[in-house]
Design a protein around this motif. Structure first.
Motif, PDB file in Angstrom:
ATOM      1  N   THR A 224      90.404  71.299  74.685  1.00 36.18           N
ATOM      2  CA  THR A 224      91.369  71.254  73.578  1.00 36.18           C
ATOM      3  C   THR A 224      91.924  72.646  73.293  1.00 36.18           C
ATOM      4  OG1 THR A 224      90.286  69.329  72.594  1.00 36.18           O
ATOM      5  CG2 THR A 224      91.661  70.660  71.135  1.00 36.18           C
ATOM      6  N   THR A 225      91.061  73.644  73.353  1.00 37.44           N
ATOM      7  CA  THR A 225      91.498  75.032  73.165  1.00 37.44           C
ATOM      8  C   THR A 225      92.549  75.416  74.201  1.00 37.44           C
ATOM      9  OG1 THR A 225      89.340  75.659  72.242  1.00 37.44           O
ATOM     10  CG2 THR A 225      90.723  77.429  73.099  1.00 37.44           C
ATOM     11  N   LEU A 226      92.269  75.108  75.455  1.00 37.95           N
ATOM     12  CA  LEU A 226      93.229  75.385  76.532  1.00 37.95           C
ATOM     13  C   LEU A 226      94.532  74.611  76.324  1.00 37.95           C
ATOM     14  CD1 LEU A 226      90.988  75.438  79.740  1.00 37.95           C
ATOM     15  CD2 LEU A 226      92.674  77.177  79.127  1.00 37.95           C
ATOM     16  N   THR A 227      94.404  73.371  75.919  1.00 39.68           N
ATOM     17  CA  THR A 227      95.583  72.536  75.683  1.00 39.68           C
ATOM     18  C   THR A 227      96.479  73.147  74.620  1.00 39.68           C
ATOM     19  OG1 THR A 227      94.462  70.493  76.352  1.00 39.68           O
ATOM     20  CG2 THR A 227      96.343  70.267  74.870  1.00 39.68           C
ATOM     21  N   TYR A 228      95.879  73.565  73.505  1.00 37.83           N
ATOM     22  CA  TYR A 228      96.658  74.197  72.435  1.00 37.83           C
ATOM     23  C   TYR A 228      97.360  75.451  72.943  1.00 37.83           C
ATOM     24  CZ  TYR A 228      94.364  71.378  68.749  1.00 37.83           C
ATOM     25  OH  TYR A 228      93.923  70.361  67.937  1.00 37.83           O
ATOM     26  N   ALA A 229      96.632  76.243  73.743  1.00 37.66           N
ATOM     27  CA  ALA A 229      97.204  77.499  74.246  1.00 37.66           C
ATOM     28  C   ALA A 229      98.377  77.254  75.184  1.00 37.66           C
ATOM     29  CB  ALA A 229      96.128  78.308  74.959  1.00 37.66           C
ATOM     30  N   LEU A 230      98.444  76.037  75.720  1.00 38.23           N
ATOM     31  CA  LEU A 230      99.541  75.676  76.620  1.00 38.23           C
ATOM     32  C   LEU A 230     100.574  74.781  75.940  1.00 38.23           C
ATOM     33  CD1 LEU A 230      97.327  75.132  79.783  1.00 38.23           C
ATOM     34  CD2 LEU A 230      99.078  76.898  79.513  1.00 38.23           C
ATOM     35  N   GLY A 231     100.488  74.671  74.630  1.00 36.48           N
ATOM     36  CA  GLY A 231     101.504  73.965  73.864  1.00 36.48           C
ATOM     37  C   GLY A 231     101.264  72.490  73.634  1.00 36.48           C
ATOM     38  N   GLY A 232     100.131  71.957  74.076  1.00 30.22           N
ATOM     39  CA  GLY A 232      99.845  70.535  73.906  1.00 30.22           C
ATOM     40  C   GLY A 232      99.029  70.256  72.658  1.00 30.22           C
ATOM     41  N   ARG A 233      98.880  68.976  72.334  1.00 30.87           N
ATOM     42  CA  ARG A 233      98.044  68.529  71.220  1.00 30.87           C
ATOM     43  C   ARG A 233      97.296  67.277  71.650  1.00 30.87           C
ATOM     44  NH1 ARG A 233      99.633  72.786  70.028  1.00 30.87           N
ATOM     45  NH2 ARG A 233     100.526  73.521  68.045  1.00 30.87           N
ATOM     46  N   MET A 234      96.055  67.161  71.200  1.00 32.47           N
ATOM     47  CA  MET A 234      95.253  65.992  71.533  1.00 32.47           C
ATOM     48  C   MET A 234      95.555  64.802  70.635  1.00 32.47           C
ATOM     49  SD  MET A 234      93.564  66.760  74.147  1.00 32.47           S
ATOM     50  CE  MET A 234      92.722  68.045  75.085  1.00 32.47           C
ATOM     51  N   GLU A 235      96.042  65.072  69.436  1.00 33.64           N
ATOM     52  CA  GLU A 235      96.448  64.023  68.507  1.00 33.64           C
ATOM     53  C   GLU A 235      97.710  64.471  67.781  1.00 33.64           C
ATOM     54  OE1 GLU A 235      92.018  62.156  67.460  1.00 33.64           O
ATOM     55  OE2 GLU A 235      93.076  63.382  65.969  1.00 33.64           O
ATOM     56  N   GLU A 236      98.546  63.519  67.447  1.00 36.60           N
ATOM     57  CA  GLU A 236      99.756  63.793  66.683  1.00 36.60           C
ATOM     58  C   GLU A 236      99.716  62.966  65.405  1.00 36.60           C
ATOM     59  OE1 GLU A 236     101.949  65.996  67.347  1.00 36.60           O
ATOM     60  OE2 GLU A 236     101.832  66.398  69.503  1.00 36.60           O
ATOM     61  N   GLY A 237     100.245  63.530  64.313  1.00 33.82           N
ATOM     62  CA  GLY A 237     100.293  62.820  63.044  1.00 33.82           C
ATOM     63  C   GLY A 237      99.193  63.263  62.110  1.00 33.82           C
ATOM     64  N   SER A 238      99.086  62.577  60.969  1.00 29.01           N
ATOM     65  CA  SER A 238      98.068  62.906  59.980  1.00 29.01           C
ATOM     66  C   SER A 238      97.779  61.681  59.133  1.00 29.01           C
ATOM     67  CB  SER A 238      98.542  64.059  59.084  1.00 29.01           C
ATOM     68  OG  SER A 238      99.731  63.707  58.402  1.00 29.01           O
ATOM     69  N   GLY A 239      96.722  61.765  58.347  1.00 27.30           N
ATOM     70  CA  GLY A 239      96.363  60.661  57.468  1.00 27.30           C
ATOM     71  C   GLY A 239      96.096  59.379  58.233  1.00 27.30           C
ATOM     72  N   ASP A 240      96.773  58.311  57.816  1.00 23.11           N
ATOM     73  CA  ASP A 240      96.595  57.009  58.464  1.00 23.11           C
ATOM     74  C   ASP A 240      97.520  56.816  59.663  1.00 23.11           C
ATOM     75  OD1 ASP A 240      94.675  56.282  56.601  1.00 23.11           O
ATOM     76  OD2 ASP A 240      96.170  55.484  55.206  1.00 23.11           O
ATOM     77  N   ASP A 241      98.325  57.822  59.949  1.00 22.45           N
ATOM     78  CA  ASP A 241      99.300  57.705  61.039  1.00 22.45           C
ATOM     79  C   ASP A 241      99.013  58.759  62.109  1.00 22.45           C
ATOM     80  OD1 ASP A 241     101.478  56.952  62.556  1.00 22.45           O
ATOM     81  OD2 ASP A 241     102.920  58.109  61.364  1.00 22.45           O
ATOM     82  N   VAL A 242      97.931  58.551  62.843  1.00 18.64           N
ATOM     83  CA  VAL A 242      97.514  59.485  63.892  1.00 18.64           C
ATOM     84  C   VAL A 242      97.513  58.764  65.228  1.00 18.64           C
ATOM     85  CG1 VAL A 242      95.621  60.901  64.791  1.00 18.64           C
ATOM     86  CG2 VAL A 242      96.133  60.920  62.344  1.00 18.64           C
ATOM     87  N   THR A 243      98.069  59.416  66.230  1.00 25.31           N
ATOM     88  CA  THR A 243      98.140  58.856  67.577  1.00 25.31           C
ATOM     89  C   THR A 243      97.438  59.771  68.555  1.00 25.31           C
ATOM     90  OG1 THR A 243     100.292  57.850  67.078  1.00 25.31           O
ATOM     91  CG2 THR A 243      99.695  58.073  69.404  1.00 25.31           C
ATOM     92  N   ALA A 244      96.590  59.205  69.399  1.00 28.79           N
ATOM     93  CA  ALA A 244      95.932  59.984  70.448  1.00 28.79           C
ATOM     94  C   ALA A 244      96.939  60.364  71.514  1.00 28.79           C
ATOM     95  CB  ALA A 244      94.788  59.190  71.053  1.00 28.79           C
ATOM     96  N   THR A 245      96.924  61.634  71.905  1.00 31.78           N
ATOM     97  CA  THR A 245      97.879  62.126  72.914  1.00 31.78           C
ATOM     98  C   THR A 245      97.156  62.995  73.939  1.00 31.78           C
ATOM     99  OG1 THR A 245      98.431  63.991  71.451  1.00 31.78           O
ATOM    100  CG2 THR A 245      99.864  62.056  71.359  1.00 31.78           C
ATOM    101  N   LEU A 246      95.985  62.562  74.383  1.00 34.13           N
ATOM    102  CA  LEU A 246      95.191  63.355  75.321  1.00 34.13           C
ATOM    103  C   LEU A 246      95.914  63.568  76.642  1.00 34.13           C
ATOM    104  CD1 LEU A 246      93.126  62.065  73.236  1.00 34.13           C
ATOM    105  CD2 LEU A 246      91.415  62.318  75.039  1.00 34.13           C
ATOM    106  N   ASN A 247      96.767  62.628  77.013  1.00 33.09           N
ATOM    107  CA  ASN A 247      97.458  62.710  78.302  1.00 33.09           C
ATOM    108  C   ASN A 247      98.780  63.459  78.171  1.00 33.09           C
ATOM    109  OD1 ASN A 247      98.524  60.703  76.713  1.00 33.09           O
ATOM    110  ND2 ASN A 247      98.730  59.192  78.354  1.00 33.09           N
ATOM    111  N   ASN A 248      98.746  64.599  77.478  1.00 36.94           N
ATOM    112  CA  ASN A 248      99.953  65.407  77.306  1.00 36.94           C
ATOM    113  C   ASN A 248     100.054  66.448  78.421  1.00 36.94           C
ATOM    114  OD1 ASN A 248      98.904  68.233  76.234  1.00 36.94           O
ATOM    115  ND2 ASN A 248      97.679  66.654  75.236  1.00 36.94           N
TER     116      ASN A 248
END
Length: 470
Positions: A224-248
């Motif tokens: 996840t640290t590496l992903t962030y450093a390369l501009g990706g995110r593992m999840e998008e959204g907040s609260g009750d509206d969160v989507t998994a985005t591991l395949n970014n």
């Protein structure tokens, strides 16, 4: 993700020093309203409702000096707040037992947990809303927004107090850099340079140039640290509206980088099952040139792994791509959700007294620093500011003459980290997400033909199901 284990001897000395400082204080000491003393109003706590709370991290009986020092601080607090009784508890956060303790209702009134758990505990109602109590603190408006938001919900209500924060960094062995013909004062500033340095170190030393955590949830944490450093995110959204985005795309690039260093360059050695503890051991022993970890890990490398300070270097992670940022972590102190108003008030007074005084008061900061140095514990390792950058600079200046870490070798990190965007850990089920990604990292490092896209698709489906289930 974080290790909350402290160097017990240093803590004992620090607690003793703070107790001594308070005992020797004059009538000119700063009033409680200035923060850090945990005292009530001038009318005296005795007129308030009598209340008993339990607090975490009492050292075990086998650590008698540390335990006695902790209890001395409890006595000092109770003298300043005669209406509050403190019941110390030996609870100390452990990833292997925390879930069961939380479910079983056995946690003390106040307890420490890593940043990782904050958002999920807030959403599940497992932390008390302490907004009103925190807002009474004199420094309530001074918290670093990127840090305090870890302990807030979408409305801005506060559910815990952050007491320590760090950013992820690249740790490197200066001696191995020199052996490989690299300049340790000019560490890598791109991931391509990290790969080149890893290859050069492995070729010159016969040791791993770069190593990666991969088990006990740490593989997913560092991915996840590496992903962030390369501009990706593992999840998008907040609260009750969160989507998994591991395949970014950022995660794909991160895994491809690992694949290249492992299989094309053969620069990652032959151990692919590191976790936080074992990777620190290997690095301190000179078995690796670089790895990713929290900026505060030098403290453990000294106290637990006896690293040679002359060999240590720390720099910021290269940030590449749109929306790249550095993963931040740390420790929060929360309060049981069923705590009464009186218990919440007492709990925040304890947090202010026990944790925050050395961050907000010069005398307390110096006493803590002197105690750490007296036990040869590290002082001065770069960290992120709990409050603002200006306050961090001021508190650094208070203890500058006592710093005993090789700070110049950490300046590539210290001079740049405040310019890097801080990104919190995934908002929903971070630990479960990390566990899912452990298997992905292990597969890429142990199977030359691993299908990165397929691995991420499976992991994303599994995490999506977890997110949807709440």
């Amino acid at each position: 993700m974080s290790s909350t284990r402290r160097h017990l001897g240093a803590v004992a000395a620090a607690v003793m020093a703070l107790s001594l400082m308070a005992a020797c204080g004059s009538d000119d000491d700063e009033p409680a309203a200035d923060g850090g003393n945990g005292q009530g109003s001038e009318d005296g706590g005795g007129e308030d409702e009598a209340v008993t709370i339990s607090v975490s991290n009492l050292p075990p009986a086998t650590e008698s000096a540390t335990r006695e020092a902790f209890l001395a601080r409890v006595e000092e607090f109770e003298q300043a707040n005669p209406n509050i009784t403190i019941e110390p508890n030996e609870f100390e956060w452990d990833v292997t037992t925390f879930a069961a303790q939380l479910a079983g209702g056995t946690l003390p009134t106040t307890f420490e947990v890593p940043f990782t758990y904050a958002q999920s505990m807030i959403e599940r109602g497992q932390l008390a809303d302490i907004t009103a109590e925190v807002e009474e603190l004199p420094y309530a408006d001074a918290f670093n927004p990127s840090v305090i938001e870890v302990a807030q919900d979408e409305s801005g209500s506060i559910f815990a107090v952050p007491t320590a924060a760090y950013g992820m960094g690249l740790h490197y062995n200066r001696a191995m850099f020199e052996q490989a013909g690299l300049d340790p004062d000019q560490p890598p500033t791109s991931w391509a340079e990290v790969r080149e340095a890893s290859d050069a170190i492995a070729e010159a030393t016969g040791q791993a140039g770069f190593i990666q955590m991969s088990q006990n949830n740490t593989g997913g944490w560092i991915l996840t640290t590496l992903t962030y450093a390369l501009g990706g995110r593992m999840e998008e959204g907040s609260g009750d509206d969160v989507t998994a985005t591991l395949n970014n795309d950022g995660t794909r690039q991160a895994l491809e980088l690992l694949r290249q260093m492992r299989w094309e360059d053969d620069s990652m050695g032959d151990n692919f099952l590191f976790d936080w503890g074992t990777i620190n051991q290997a690095f301190a022993a000179g078995q690796a040139g670089m790895y990713i970890g929290g900026s505060d890990v030098y403290n453990s490398l000294v106290t637990e792994n006896s690293i040679d300070p002359a060999n240590y270097g720390l720099t910021v992670l290269p940030l590449e791509g749109d929306d790249a940022g550095v993963l931040g972590g740390g420790t929060i102190v929360g309060v049981q959700p069923d705590a009464s108003e009186a218990e919440r008030d007492a709990a925040v007074k304890w947090i202010d007294f026990f944790y925050m005084s050395k961050l907000t008061q010069q005398d307390a900061a110096i006493a803590d620093a002197e105690a750490l140095v007296a036990t040869d514990a590290p002082l001065g390792t770069p960290a992120l500011p709990i409050f603002g950058a200006e306050q961090l600079a001021e508190s650094d200046a208070w203890v500058a003459d006592l710093v005993n870490v090789p700070l110049q070798q950490m300046m590539p990190f210290k001079e740049s980290i405040l310019d890097q965007p801080l990104v919190p850990e995934p908002p929903v089920g971070a630990q479960e997400l990390y566990a899912e990604l452990d298997a992905v990292v292990q597969a890429v490092l142990t199977d030359e033909n691993a299908d990165i896209d397929a691995l991420l698709e499976t992991a994303n489906n599994n995490v999506s199901a977890m997110v949807e289930a709440g």
